[in-house]
Enzyme design. Structure first.
Site, PDB file in Angstrom:
ATOM      1  N   CYS A 209      13.856  11.021   7.059  1.00  0.00           N
ATOM      2  CA  CYS A 209      13.780  10.561   8.448  1.00  0.00           C
ATOM      3  C   CYS A 209      15.118  10.700   9.163  1.00  0.00           C
ATOM      4  O   CYS A 209      15.170  10.915  10.358  1.00  0.00           O
ATOM      5  CB  CYS A 209      13.322   9.112   8.480  1.00  0.00           C
ATOM      6  SG  CYS A 209      14.353   8.025   7.502  1.00  0.00           S
TER       7      CYS A 209
ATOM      8  N   LYS B 170       0.878  -1.175   0.000  1.00  0.00           N
ATOM      9  CA  LYS B 170       0.000   0.000   0.000  1.00  0.00           C
ATOM     10  C   LYS B 170       0.918   1.229   0.000  1.00  0.00           C
ATOM     11  O   LYS B 170       1.443   1.615   1.029  1.00  0.00           O
ATOM     12  CB  LYS B 170      -0.866  -0.015   1.262  1.00  0.00           C
ATOM     13  CG  LYS B 170      -2.216   0.668   1.121  1.00  0.00           C
ATOM     14  CD  LYS B 170      -2.156   2.147   0.853  1.00  0.00           C
ATOM     15  CE  LYS B 170      -1.865   2.989   2.060  1.00  0.00           C
ATOM     16  NZ  LYS B 170      -1.621   4.412   1.723  1.00  0.00           N
TER      17      LYS B 170
ATOM     18  N   GLU C 127       9.814   1.632  10.765  1.00  0.00           N
ATOM     19  CA  GLU C 127      10.826   2.683  10.582  1.00  0.00           C
ATOM     20  C   GLU C 127      10.085   4.001  10.685  1.00  0.00           C
ATOM     21  O   GLU C 127       9.312   4.370   9.797  1.00  0.00           O
ATOM     22  CB  GLU C 127      11.514   2.534   9.232  1.00  0.00           C
ATOM     23  CG  GLU C 127      12.435   1.335   9.219  1.00  0.00           C
ATOM     24  CD  GLU C 127      13.141   1.116   7.909  1.00  0.00           C
ATOM     25  OE1 GLU C 127      13.014   1.954   7.008  1.00  0.00           O
ATOM     26  OE2 GLU C 127      13.806   0.087   7.785  1.00  0.00           O
TER      27      GLU C 127
ATOM     28  N   GLU D 164       9.168  16.527  15.266  1.00  0.00           N
ATOM     29  CA  GLU D 164       9.692  16.309  13.914  1.00  0.00           C
ATOM     30  C   GLU D 164       8.974  17.261  12.958  1.00  0.00           C
ATOM     31  O   GLU D 164       7.766  17.157  12.768  1.00  0.00           O
ATOM     32  CB  GLU D 164       9.449  14.862  13.485  1.00  0.00           C
ATOM     33  CG  GLU D 164      10.108  14.542  12.147  1.00  0.00           C
ATOM     34  CD  GLU D 164       9.797  13.134  11.646  1.00  0.00           C
ATOM     35  OE1 GLU D 164       8.635  12.723  11.703  1.00  0.00           O
ATOM     36  OE2 GLU D 164      10.735  12.462  11.174  1.00  0.00           O
TER      37      GLU D 164
END
Ligand code: NAD
Length: 503
Positions: free
Chosen positions: A300, A191, A266, A397
């Site tokens: 990331c 997906k 992750e 973040e």
């Protein structure tokens, strides 16, 4: 490298093809619209223009994909590894053949600058080659003899797996998760992110052209709460490999609980780059800039928190401001562009909200801090100074070209600040004192640390984070630990005494 107008011309022909049929799901070897017939639009972050319609899959499509993956699993698992290896190498060959198309489409769909994306397809091909070569030994185990038994271990693929990927570098990340799954002998239901569906679809097309058997790789497009959620809940899917936000990881863990899903996460990061006054400051400056402003900061592993020693902070920040102000913001297909637009309006609003939060919390905007241009989702490369580690700009973040600079006095202070965050993905350390480097890396809570270097990925090494940055590791043999089960077989080597009950 071709210039902007040549790149736009080449892109045009790819867009015509995409528009003519839209992006479909791919299930059991066939391209198909969503069962419900629903679609959604994907648009370019450069100017918000329409790219094409995309099938909006939901539970019914996921069910078909999971069943197809289940049906295809025994034959794929039992295919000789050398044959699986050959197919994966063919996928890599075809990725290389279509590398230009992949790069142009990736830039148009995500806003990533071509200077970074031109290599993305080739890196994706490398992922396939690396795991193709490892496929042959993936099932190897150990012999662990005991006094009465020959104990042997082997690894077997876990079964059909679900892969859910995010919108930042979607092509590379899809190859990164799917290549080891296929090499291990698993079948896949993928997906991709709804904000960047284009190159994942090209990748699936390539896999079919390379001779991957029907049903081994199925793709369902759609939203996270619909198709994504259904995938994590499906009983035929044995494990979920997920790359995305920490909050989503937590939801997936709950969604997968009833079917006892194995998960590999992750997730996000707020990674520190720590610069001591004894470092090579020229190289440190280049690395600090590269690791937050490349890939639009939508990365990331970006070093979004600069911890700089007080003794050099004034000069280091002065030079940083000069360079940040000189970063070229522009069209992602212009090879000179260093920072392109953010993925979409929602993310643009999120990143921009931190300009205000920085002011409210008492930091200074030393560079950028506003929208760039009037069209598309561009922000100026931004630097916050005068920050402390407790501020929102130091803890949350932001995932854009935005760096927060914080000063420290001693090594102990730097380590405490570096660790004072919910995340623990990467850390970067700049010092010429080897003893300090050993001490600091030992104390730093991060899955991956680079000393006197930017992030340089080496495929055999473990990739992943600690704390809210993830669970599990990719790369080398670690990927197989996730996609495979260990099996132990004990074979009696003699007539050892078996306890006798009721005798
Ligand atoms: P996201 O979590 O919003 O979405 C990622 C994927 O999850 C998408 O495909 C989305 O549709 C799907 N999803 C959303 N809700 C879901 C649900 N309830 N169930 C199942 N699937 C669901 O993340 P994003 O905004 O696309 O990506 C950016 C994030 O990814 C950042 O936090 C970044 O740090 C992280 N990231 C981490 C790594 C790493 O290796 N640690 C690499 C790249 C990106």
């Amino acid at each position: 490298m071709a210039d902007l107008s040549e790149n736009l011309k080449s892109l045009g022909s790819h867009l015509d093809r995409l528009r003519s049929r839209g992006i479909l799901n791919h299930i059991a070897g066939k391209d198909s619209p969503a069962v419900s017939g629903a679609t959604f639009e994907t648009r370019s972050p450069v100017d918000d223009s329409f790219i094409c319609n995309v099938a909006r899959g939901s539970e019914a499509d996921i069910d078909q994909a999971a069943r197809a993956a289940k049906d295809a699993f025994p034959a794929w698992r039992d295919m000789p590894a050398t044959e699986r290896k050959a197919i994966l190498h063919r996928i890599a060959d075809l990725i290389v053949e279509r590398a230009d198309e992949i790069a142009l489409c990736e830039c148009w769909d995500t806003g990533q600058p071509l200077r970074f994306m031109s290599k993305a397809a080739l890196r994706g091909a490398e992922n396939f080659r690396f795991f193709a070569d490892k496929a042959v030994s993936a099932r190897d185990g150990q012999a662990l003899p005991s006094p009465t038994l020959m104990n042997i271990t082997t690894r077997v693929p876990i079964g059909p797996v679900g892969v859910i990927t995010p919108w930042n570098t979607p092509f590379m990340l899809s190859t990164w998760k799917i290549a080891p799954a296929l090499a291990a002998g698993c079948t896949v239901a993928h997906k991709p992110a709804e904000l960047s569906p284009v190159t994942a679809s090209i990748l699936c097309e390539i896999a079919q052209a390379a001779g991957l058997p029907d049903g081994v790789w199925n793709m369902v497009h759609g939203y996270g709460e619909e198709a994504g959620k259904a995938l994590t809940e499906h009983p035929d899917i044995k494990a979920i490999a997920f790359v995305g936000e920490s909050r989503t990881g937590s939801m997936i863990m709950k969604q997968g609980a009833d079917t006892l899903k194995r998960v590999h996460f992750e997730l996000g990061g707020k990674n520190p780059v720590v610069v001591f006054d004894d470092a090579d400051l020229e190289r440190a400056l280049d690395a600090v800039i590269f690791m937050i402003y490349s890939l639009n900061g939508e990365r990331c592993t970006s070093s979004s928190r600069l911890l700089v020693q007080e003794t050099i902070a004034d000069e280091f920040e002065r030079r940083l401001i000069e360079r940040v102000n000189a970063i070229k913001v522009g069209h992602p297909l212009d090879p000179r562009t260093e920072v392109g637009p953010l993925i979409g309006k929602g993310h643009f609003d999120k990143v921009s909200s931190y300009f205000e939060k920085a002011r409210e919390d008492g930091a200074m905007i030393a560079a950028g801090g506003k929208r760039h241009g009037e069209k598309g989702w561009f922000v100026e490369p931004t630097l916050f100074t005068g920050a402390t580690n407790g501020m929102r700009i130091a803890q949350e973040e932001i995932f854009g070209p935005v760096l927060t600079s914080i000063r420290f006095g001693t090594e102990e202070e730097a380590l405490a600040m570096a660790n004072d965050t919910a995340y623990g993905l990467t850390g970067y350390l700049w010092t010429n004192d080897i003893t300090r480097a050993m001490r600091f890396t030992h104390g730093l809570e991060a899955g991956m640390i680079w000393v006197n270097s930017e992030n340089v990925r080496h495929l055999p090494t473990p990739f992943g984070g600690v704390k809210a940055s993830g669970i599990g590791r990719d790369g080398g043999d670690w990927s197989f630990d996730f996609y495979m089960e260990q099996k132990h077989v004990g074979i009696a080597t003699g007539q050892h005494q078996i306890p006798r009950l009721g005798a």
